[in-house]
Design a protein around this motif. Structure first.
Motif, short mmCIF file in Angstrom:
data_model
loop_
_atom_site.label_atom_id
_atom_site.label_comp_id
_atom_site.label_asym_id
_atom_site.label_seq_id
_atom_site.Cartn_x
_atom_site.Cartn_y
_atom_site.Cartn_z
N GLU A 20 0.85 -1.19 0.00
CA GLU A 20 0.00 0.00 0.00
C GLU A 20 0.88 1.24 0.00
O GLU A 20 1.94 1.26 0.62
N TRP A 21 0.43 2.28 -0.66
CA TRP A 21 1.17 3.54 -0.77
C TRP A 21 0.48 4.61 0.06
O TRP A 21 -0.72 4.79 0.00
N PHE A 22 1.27 5.36 0.81
CA PHE A 22 0.81 6.54 1.52
C PHE A 22 1.54 7.71 0.88
O PHE A 22 2.77 7.79 0.94
N ILE A 23 0.80 8.61 0.26
CA ILE A 23 1.43 9.62 -0.57
C ILE A 23 0.99 11.02 -0.15
O ILE A 23 -0.19 11.36 -0.25
N ILE A 59 -7.98 6.46 -0.03
CA ILE A 59 -8.39 6.98 1.27
C ILE A 59 -7.69 8.32 1.45
O ILE A 59 -6.47 8.40 1.32
N CYS A 60 -8.45 9.35 1.76
CA CYS A 60 -7.88 10.67 2.01
C CYS A 60 -7.88 10.90 3.51
O CYS A 60 -8.93 11.00 4.13
N HIS A 71 -2.72 20.52 -0.49
CA HIS A 71 -2.00 19.37 0.03
C HIS A 71 -3.02 18.25 0.25
O HIS A 71 -4.14 18.51 0.71
N LEU A 72 -2.64 17.03 -0.08
CA LEU A 72 -3.45 15.85 0.20
C LEU A 72 -2.57 14.79 0.83
O LEU A 72 -1.40 14.66 0.46
N LEU A 73 -3.11 14.04 1.76
CA LEU A 73 -2.44 12.85 2.27
C LEU A 73 -3.34 11.67 1.91
O LEU A 73 -4.43 11.52 2.47
N LEU A 74 -2.89 10.90 0.94
CA LEU A 74 -3.70 9.82 0.38
C LEU A 74 -3.08 8.47 0.66
O LEU A 74 -1.86 8.33 0.65
N GLU A 75 -3.94 7.47 0.83
CA GLU A 75 -3.51 6.08 0.80
C GLU A 75 -4.07 5.50 -0.48
O GLU A 75 -5.27 5.63 -0.76
N ILE A 76 -3.18 4.91 -1.26
CA ILE A 76 -3.57 4.38 -2.57
C ILE A 76 -3.33 2.86 -2.56
O ILE A 76 -2.26 2.38 -2.94
N ALA A 79 -2.24 1.37 -5.97
CA ALA A 79 -1.15 2.06 -6.68
C ALA A 79 -1.61 2.66 -7.99
O ALA A 79 -1.02 2.48 -9.04
N ASN A 80 -2.73 3.40 -7.95
CA ASN A 80 -3.31 3.97 -9.16
C ASN A 80 -3.36 5.50 -9.09
O ASN A 80 -4.30 6.11 -9.58
N LEU A 81 -2.37 6.13 -8.51
CA LEU A 81 -2.36 7.58 -8.31
C LEU A 81 -2.51 8.33 -9.64
O LEU A 81 -3.19 9.36 -9.70
N SER A 82 -1.93 7.84 -10.71
CA SER A 82 -2.01 8.56 -11.99
C SER A 82 -3.45 8.67 -12.49
O SER A 82 -3.77 9.58 -13.26
#
Length: 84
Positions: A20-23, A59-60, A71-76, A79-82
């Motif tokens: 999972e990515w936290f971006i 998830i925001c 600014h956003l803190l997202l969990e992706i 892995a589909n951020l694009s």
């Protein structure tokens, strides 16, 4: 790593190997120009963000809307951020 020495992408993996990515995202208008002129612009952005988060199962955790950036803190999880 950005110019402040911060990592921009944080990943975790559970025991099943699901990654999972936290971006943290920081987006600015060109030349410091405003990207939100009025409150209705901010509301329209939040409505679109909510739609995209639902569609792409993100998830925001936090957001901050400024006149010329946000600014956003997202969990992706996928892995589909694009796509967001």
């Amino acid at each position: 790593m950005n110019e402040y020495g911060e990592e921009w992408f944080y990943g975790t993996s559970d025991q099943a190997g699901v990654f999972e990515w936290f971006i943290p995202c920081h987006v600015k208008g060109g030349g410091g120009e405003a990207i939100f002129a009025e409150d209705k612009d901010r509301q329209q952005f939040l409505d679109l963000l909510a739609e995209l988060i639902t569609r792409y199962q993100a998830i925001c955790y936090a957001y901050c809307l400024m006149d010329n950036h946000y600014h956003l803190l997202l969990e992706i999880p996928k892995a589909n951020l694009s796509q967001i």
